[in-house]
Write a protein that holds these residues in place. Structure first.
Motif, mmCIF file in Angstrom:
data_model
loop_
_atom_site.group_PDB
_atom_site.id
_atom_site.type_symbol
_atom_site.label_atom_id
_atom_site.label_comp_id
_atom_site.label_asym_id
_atom_site.label_seq_id
_atom_site.Cartn_x
_atom_site.Cartn_y
_atom_site.Cartn_z
ATOM 1 N N LYS A 88 62.145 76.426 13.498
ATOM 2 C CA LYS A 88 63.326 77.040 12.398
ATOM 3 C C LYS A 88 63.542 77.704 11.300
ATOM 4 C CE LYS A 88 65.398 75.704 16.294
ATOM 5 N NZ LYS A 88 66.163 76.612 17.484
ATOM 6 N N GLY A 89 62.372 77.501 11.026
ATOM 7 C CA GLY A 89 62.304 78.137 10.150
ATOM 8 C C GLY A 89 62.004 77.070 8.222
ATOM 9 N N ALA A 90 61.232 75.386 9.376
ATOM 10 C CA ALA A 90 61.770 74.154 7.819
ATOM 11 C C ALA A 90 60.259 74.852 7.076
ATOM 12 C CB ALA A 90 62.314 73.215 8.898
ATOM 13 N N SER A 91 60.235 74.009 6.254
ATOM 14 C CA SER A 91 59.174 73.849 5.611
ATOM 15 C C SER A 91 57.679 72.929 5.750
ATOM 16 C CB SER A 91 59.019 74.279 4.123
ATOM 17 O OG SER A 91 59.834 72.430 3.718
ATOM 18 N N VAL A 92 56.810 72.889 5.881
ATOM 19 C CA VAL A 92 55.671 72.049 5.727
ATOM 20 C C VAL A 92 56.351 70.522 5.323
ATOM 21 C CG1 VAL A 92 53.755 70.751 6.077
ATOM 22 C CG2 VAL A 92 54.123 73.266 6.274
ATOM 23 N N SER A 93 56.443 70.188 4.109
ATOM 24 C CA SER A 93 56.862 69.576 3.853
ATOM 25 C C SER A 93 58.106 68.484 3.618
ATOM 26 C CB SER A 93 57.605 69.796 1.268
ATOM 27 O OG SER A 93 59.112 70.930 1.855
ATOM 28 N N GLU A 94 59.621 69.716 4.442
ATOM 29 C CA GLU A 94 60.696 68.962 4.929
ATOM 30 C C GLU A 94 59.955 68.399 6.545
ATOM 31 O OE1 GLU A 94 64.129 72.249 3.477
ATOM 32 O OE2 GLU A 94 63.148 73.312 4.993
ATOM 33 N N GLY A 95 59.320 68.814 7.359
ATOM 34 C CA GLY A 95 58.792 68.457 8.441
ATOM 35 C C GLY A 95 58.435 67.328 8.185
ATOM 36 N N ILE A 96 57.421 67.209 7.291
ATOM 37 C CA ILE A 96 56.807 65.548 7.397
ATOM 38 C C ILE A 96 58.371 64.621 6.046
ATOM 39 C CG2 ILE A 96 55.135 64.287 5.349
ATOM 40 C CD1 ILE A 96 53.748 66.990 5.546
ATOM 41 N N ALA A 97 58.750 64.946 5.771
ATOM 42 C CA ALA A 97 59.821 63.897 5.651
ATOM 43 C C ALA A 97 60.832 63.917 6.164
ATOM 44 C CB ALA A 97 61.290 64.677 4.531
ATOM 45 N N ILE A 98 61.113 63.984 7.004
ATOM 46 C CA ILE A 98 61.825 64.056 8.254
ATOM 47 C C ILE A 98 61.017 63.671 9.586
ATOM 48 C CG2 ILE A 98 63.513 65.916 7.799
ATOM 49 C CD1 ILE A 98 62.646 67.498 10.189
ATOM 50 N N ALA A 99 60.204 63.342 9.634
ATOM 51 C CA ALA A 99 59.055 62.515 10.470
ATOM 52 C C ALA A 99 59.608 61.006 10.407
ATOM 53 C CB ALA A 99 58.178 63.257 10.433
ATOM 54 N N VAL A 100 59.625 60.919 9.657
ATOM 55 C CA VAL A 100 59.351 59.261 9.548
ATOM 56 C C VAL A 100 61.180 59.051 9.739
ATOM 57 C CG1 VAL A 100 59.844 56.745 8.007
ATOM 58 C CG2 VAL A 100 58.100 58.957 7.627
ATOM 59 N N PRO A 101 61.743 59.008 9.923
ATOM 60 C CA PRO A 101 63.633 59.022 10.587
ATOM 61 C C PRO A 101 63.080 59.450 11.356
ATOM 62 C CG PRO A 101 63.507 60.322 8.666
ATOM 63 C CD PRO A 101 62.370 59.704 8.373
ATOM 64 N N LEU A 102 62.811 60.143 12.541
ATOM 65 C CA LEU A 102 62.487 60.829 13.306
ATOM 66 C C LEU A 102 62.055 59.514 14.275
ATOM 67 C CD1 LEU A 102 62.079 63.955 13.176
ATOM 68 C CD2 LEU A 102 63.735 63.028 14.247
ATOM 69 N N ALA A 103 60.515 58.903 13.941
ATOM 70 C CA ALA A 103 59.580 58.512 14.371
ATOM 71 C C ALA A 103 60.214 56.894 14.516
ATOM 72 C CB ALA A 103 58.508 57.929 13.823
ATOM 73 N N ILE A 104 61.529 56.447 13.853
ATOM 74 C CA ILE A 104 62.777 55.239 13.847
ATOM 75 C C ILE A 104 63.477 55.644 15.051
ATOM 76 C CG2 ILE A 104 64.124 53.843 12.782
ATOM 77 C CD1 ILE A 104 60.941 53.664 11.827
ATOM 78 N N ALA A 105 63.988 57.161 14.866
ATOM 79 C CA ALA A 105 64.512 57.264 16.333
ATOM 80 C C ALA A 105 63.869 56.941 17.826
ATOM 81 C CB ALA A 105 65.607 58.803 15.846
ATOM 82 N N GLY A 106 62.874 57.371 17.439
ATOM 83 C CA GLY A 106 62.254 57.594 18.766
ATOM 84 C C GLY A 106 61.724 56.309 19.093
ATOM 85 N N GLN A 107 61.808 55.361 18.481
ATOM 86 C CA GLN A 107 61.133 54.139 18.369
ATOM 87 C C GLN A 107 62.820 53.512 18.901
ATOM 88 O OE1 GLN A 107 61.250 51.154 15.048
ATOM 89 N NE2 GLN A 107 59.575 50.032 16.048
ATOM 90 N N VAL A 108 63.829 53.364 18.488
ATOM 91 C CA VAL A 108 64.840 52.955 19.261
ATOM 92 C C VAL A 108 64.838 53.296 20.478
ATOM 93 C CG1 VAL A 108 66.886 52.533 19.519
ATOM 94 C CG2 VAL A 108 65.825 52.532 16.980
ATOM 95 N N LEU A 109 64.558 54.989 20.664
ATOM 96 C CA LEU A 109 64.783 55.475 22.064
ATOM 97 C C LEU A 109 63.638 55.160 23.879
ATOM 98 C CD1 LEU A 109 66.326 57.637 23.887
ATOM 99 C CD2 LEU A 109 64.427 58.849 22.579
ATOM 100 N N THR A 110 62.043 54.752 22.434
ATOM 101 C CA THR A 110 61.379 54.301 24.144
ATOM 102 C C THR A 110 61.789 53.088 24.238
ATOM 103 O OG1 THR A 110 59.407 54.048 23.508
ATOM 104 C CG2 THR A 110 59.694 53.443 21.901
ATOM 105 N N ILE A 111 62.263 52.016 22.655
ATOM 106 C CA ILE A 111 62.437 50.288 23.205
ATOM 107 C C ILE A 111 63.256 50.727 25.054
ATOM 108 C CG2 ILE A 111 63.590 48.680 23.219
ATOM 109 C CD1 ILE A 111 62.467 49.169 20.084
ATOM 110 N N PHE A 112 64.040 51.399 24.019
ATOM 111 C CA PHE A 112 65.835 51.734 25.447
ATOM 112 C C PHE A 112 64.693 51.894 26.695
ATOM 113 C CE2 PHE A 112 68.645 54.117 27.794
ATOM 114 C CZ PHE A 112 69.806 53.436 28.326
ATOM 115 N N VAL A 113 64.197 53.097 26.652
ATOM 116 C CA VAL A 113 63.175 53.283 28.343
ATOM 117 C C VAL A 113 62.632 52.134 28.705
ATOM 118 C CG1 VAL A 113 62.113 54.790 29.445
ATOM 119 C CG2 VAL A 113 63.884 56.122 27.480
#
Length: 269
Positions: A88-113
């Motif tokens: 999608k054209g995001a930079s590596v620094s942008e990908g790193i920055a959004i990884a932490v909130p994505l991991a938190i969202a995934g944490q909630v999702l895996t608890i649900f599953v």
């Protein structure tokens, strides 16, 4: 950034297996260093995928399940960040920055599953009482499939987003948020290293840690060279130490195979 149908299918399969591995841990395919590299290979951006995955892996070093506490989800973070950066054209620094909130969202999702699969565990118990091996296997496979879909469905949704929409959303994020997330990610890297060293450090290994830090500070050796030096030092230590060559020492008293002596030392720690 357009990708082929083959690349999109490959990314979905990678995401599916990353979800599997988040609970299996057999091949560690959920780790960012592997999942981002595989997505980079599928999209023809291997170098960028390896760079992203390596930096995200440093953050994920501090993510581990302790008891019933569920760690942030490295699988979802690695997959979605990899898609955003490599397709999608995001930079590596942008990908790193959004990884932490994505991991938190995934944490909630895996608890649900995982909560959903409690019912499957009771179903498997019932099938086991009936002597139905196929019933137990079907419950296990269904639970595993839910974990795979937990990562693959968000991956499909991200792939379906237009690159312009992703770029617009990233541009709308204030710099103080992305900068703060990047700083927080760097702090998590330090915590991750500290946790790993805390588990590995003994009076025997501390000198090697200090040698490694000193070499990294005063030389321009890359990680490959440092790894080779580390392996060589370990082999030299095993060869010269009385514990491993029959010359006495603690542990197994100098008797038995090297493997048996290593096991005895590890049990002491």
């Amino acid at each position: 950034m357009d990708i082929s149908i083959f690349a999109a299918i490959a990314i979905c399969v990678i995401a599916l297996f990353a979800g599997f591995e988040s609970v299996l841990d057999s091949f560690q395919l959920h780790q960012p260093i592997l999942v981002c590299t595989l997505i980079g290979l599928a999209t023809g951006n291997l170098t960028e995928g390896l760079l992203l995955g390596g930096q995200l892996q440093l953050i994920a070093l501090g993510w581990m399940n302790i008891g019933a506490a569920q760690a942030p989800d490295a699988a979802l973070a690695g997959v979605i960040a990899g898609i955003l950066v490599l397709t999608k054209g995001a930079s590596v620094s942008e990908g790193i920055a959004i990884a932490v909130p994505l991991a938190i969202a995934g944490q909630v999702l895996t608890i649900f599953v995982r909560t959903m699969t409690v019912g499957l565990a009771h179903y498997a118990d019932g099938q086991a009482e009936k002597g139905s091996i196929r019933g137990v296997e079907s419950a296990n496979m269904l639970a595993l499939g839910l974990q795979g879909l937990r990562v693959m469905i968000p991956a499909i949704a991200t792939l379906a987003l237009p690159a312009s929409a992703v770029q617009g959303a990233l541009a709308a994020i204030p710099d103080w948020i992305t900068g703060g997330l990047a700083v927080g990610g760097g702090m998590i890297v330090a915590v991750g290293y500290a946790m790993v060293i805390n588990m590995m450090a003994t009076k025997t290994t501390w000198p090697f840690f200090f040698i490694g830090f000193a070499l990294a500070a005063v030389t321009e050796l890359n990680l490959v060279a440092m790894g080779i030096i580390g392996v060589a030092l370990a082999l030299i230590y095993i060869e010269l130490s009385p514990q491993f060559n029959g010359g006495g020492g603690s542990g197994s008293g100098g008797s038995g195979s090297v493997d048996a002596q290593l096991d005895a030392i590890l049990e002491d720690y």
